[in-house]
Design a protein around this motif. Structure first.
Motif, PDB file in Angstrom:
ATOM      1  N   ALA A 186      36.835  42.872  31.000  1.00  0.00           N
ATOM      2  CA  ALA A 186      38.267  43.175  30.947  1.00  0.00           C
ATOM      3  C   ALA A 186      39.056  42.294  31.898  1.00  0.00           C
ATOM      4  CB  ALA A 186      38.503  44.653  31.268  1.00  0.00           C
ATOM      5  N   ALA A 187      38.504  42.027  33.084  1.00  0.00           N
ATOM      6  CA  ALA A 187      39.206  41.176  34.051  1.00  0.00           C
ATOM      7  C   ALA A 187      39.465  39.793  33.482  1.00  0.00           C
ATOM      8  CB  ALA A 187      38.390  41.082  35.339  1.00  0.00           C
ATOM      9  N   ALA A 188      38.473  39.247  32.772  1.00  0.00           N
ATOM     10  CA  ALA A 188      38.644  37.919  32.183  1.00  0.00           C
ATOM     11  C   ALA A 188      39.544  37.963  30.961  1.00  0.00           C
ATOM     12  CB  ALA A 188      37.284  37.340  31.803  1.00  0.00           C
ATOM     13  N   LEU A 189      39.294  38.919  30.069  1.00  0.00           N
ATOM     14  CA  LEU A 189      39.992  38.918  28.782  1.00  0.00           C
ATOM     15  C   LEU A 189      41.444  39.356  28.881  1.00  0.00           C
ATOM     16  CD1 LEU A 189      37.081  40.292  26.587  1.00  0.00           C
ATOM     17  CD2 LEU A 189      38.008  37.962  26.575  1.00  0.00           C
ATOM     18  N   THR A 190      41.815  40.093  29.925  1.00  0.00           N
ATOM     19  CA  THR A 190      43.229  40.412  30.129  1.00  0.00           C
ATOM     20  C   THR A 190      43.925  39.350  30.967  1.00  0.00           C
ATOM     21  OG1 THR A 190      42.797  41.758  32.109  1.00  0.00           O
ATOM     22  CG2 THR A 190      42.794  42.901  29.977  1.00  0.00           C
ATOM     23  N   GLY A 191      43.168  38.339  31.393  1.00  0.00           N
ATOM     24  CA  GLY A 191      43.770  37.213  32.107  1.00  0.00           C
ATOM     25  C   GLY A 191      43.853  37.355  33.599  1.00  0.00           C
ATOM     26  N   ARG A 192      43.355  38.469  34.157  1.00  0.00           N
ATOM     27  CA  ARG A 192      43.474  38.655  35.601  1.00  0.00           C
ATOM     28  C   ARG A 192      42.550  37.715  36.362  1.00  0.00           C
ATOM     29  NH1 ARG A 192      40.860  41.850  39.209  1.00  0.00           N
ATOM     30  NH2 ARG A 192      39.888  43.169  37.637  1.00  0.00           N
ATOM     31  N   SER A 193      41.416  37.351  35.761  1.00  0.00           N
ATOM     32  CA  SER A 193      40.445  36.483  36.427  1.00  0.00           C
ATOM     33  C   SER A 193      40.379  35.163  35.670  1.00  0.00           C
ATOM     34  CB  SER A 193      39.067  37.156  36.437  1.00  0.00           C
ATOM     35  OG  SER A 193      38.115  36.334  37.057  1.00  0.00           O
ATOM     36  N   ALA A 194      40.937  34.114  36.239  1.00  0.00           N
ATOM     37  CA  ALA A 194      41.044  32.836  35.538  1.00  0.00           C
ATOM     38  C   ALA A 194      39.720  32.088  35.482  1.00  0.00           C
ATOM     39  CB  ALA A 194      42.094  31.958  36.226  1.00  0.00           C
TER      40      ALA A 194
END
Length: 319
Positions: A186-194
């Motif tokens: 979720a962190a990656a796919l929602t853009g929070r973790s680049a």
């Protein structure tokens, strides 16, 4: 004659039997790998950022990671996109991903317990929709979020309790074990973790279709996404605010140095990489980073020549 032929026949039979054992073992291995999601290329990997902000795409670091097939990555990206487009926070996406990991291992199954189907093993007989609707990942994810949104205070509940309120599973504690992997996804796919999701691409001469890429973007993210471009190129503006940004609480603020446009850009960029095998996307670029199918083993790398524009995500389909 018979005395010398008998050992020969026995030898042939033993060789045939040994060959059959090897073939059965190989078939069992292939089935096990398919069902477990392990082994074999192509693969996708999501990896957490370390303290320096490096996502460790080369695989050399000790950052937490989760490996999956392109099919699983594409389904995870769809689940995330549907959630943020509906104005739901990252916690909702985490709950949905953990549920799908438990119910189907992020595979759009055409079978299950009784009449259960799809990513979330929803049942037509229980009013979740028709069999065809449930096997549409966008529809089934939307149904899950519709039910989750009706759970009072779901974002503050333990994940397994929130998921169980929707699923009514016979194994309510099973969702909890997937929370770390779901949170990472979720962190990656929602853009929070680049720059933390990368996929290897299959070797295929089959070209991509930019029209299909644009249609898939609109279907996953809604009509607010207006992708443009010509030939094999597709450009996606990042100005439309996602639900994840609109609903994010204090714990979901962008990381230092990131703004909402950056988060939106990485959400779109990671969606494209996750869908690369399905849509035959061979290159994705955003800000100063680029991912390409030809150099997928390098993950996200610095663009050469450098570019720092964050107004759009650029995609190029295979030709």
């Amino acid at each position: 004659m018979s005395e010398t032929a008998s050992p020969s026949r026995r030898g042939r039979l033993l060789r045939i039997a040994a060959a059959l054992v090897v073939l059965l073992a190989l078939a069992g291995y292939v089935v096990a790998q398919y069902l477990s999601g392990g082994g074999g290329a192509p693969r996708c990997v999501v990896r957490a950022q370390d303290a320096s902000g490096d996502s460790g795409d080369s695989g050399s670091g000790d950052s937490p990671s989760y490996e999956m097939s392109p099919e699983q990555a594409a389904n995870a990206a769809t689940i995330s996109a549907v959630g943020t487009t509906r104005g739901l926070p990252e916690r909702a996406v985490t709950i949905a991903l953990a549920t799908a990991l438990q119910e189907s291992a992020l595979r759009n199954l055409n079978h299950g317990d009784r009449d259960s189907l799809g990513l979330f093993q929803q049942r037509p007989s229980k009013g979740w929709g028709t069999a065809a609707q449930i096997q549409d990942p966008v529809y089934s994810a939307g149904q899950f979020y519709d039910h989750l949104a009706k759970v009072p205070g779901y974002s503050r509940l333990p994940l397994t309790e929130a998921a169980q309120r929707v699923q009514r599973s016979g194994f309510p504690q099973a969702y909890a074990k997937h929370e770390p992997d779901a949170a990472l996804l979720a962190a990656a796919l929602t853009g929070r973790s680049a720059a933390s999701l990368t996929c290897s691409a299959p070797n295929s001469a089959r070209p991509g279709d930019p029209a299909k890429v644009r249609a898939a973007l609109e279907r996953s993210f809604g009509p607010g996404v207006r992708a443009a471009g010509s030939g094999a190129e597709v450009s996606v503006p990042v100005s439309v605010t996602t639900g994840a940004e609109a609903e994010a609480g204090p714990s979901e603020d962008p990381a230092p140095g990131e703004d909402s446009a950056s988060r939106r850009g990485w959400e779109l960029a990671h969606w494209a990489v996750a869908q690369a095998a399905v849509l035959r996307i061979e290159e994705v670029s955003y800000a100063d980073r680029v991912w390409s199918a030809e150099e997928a083993d390098k993950g996200w790398r610095r663009a050469d020549p450098p570019r720092t524009a964050t107004e759009e995500v650029r995609l190029r389909t295979a030709r």
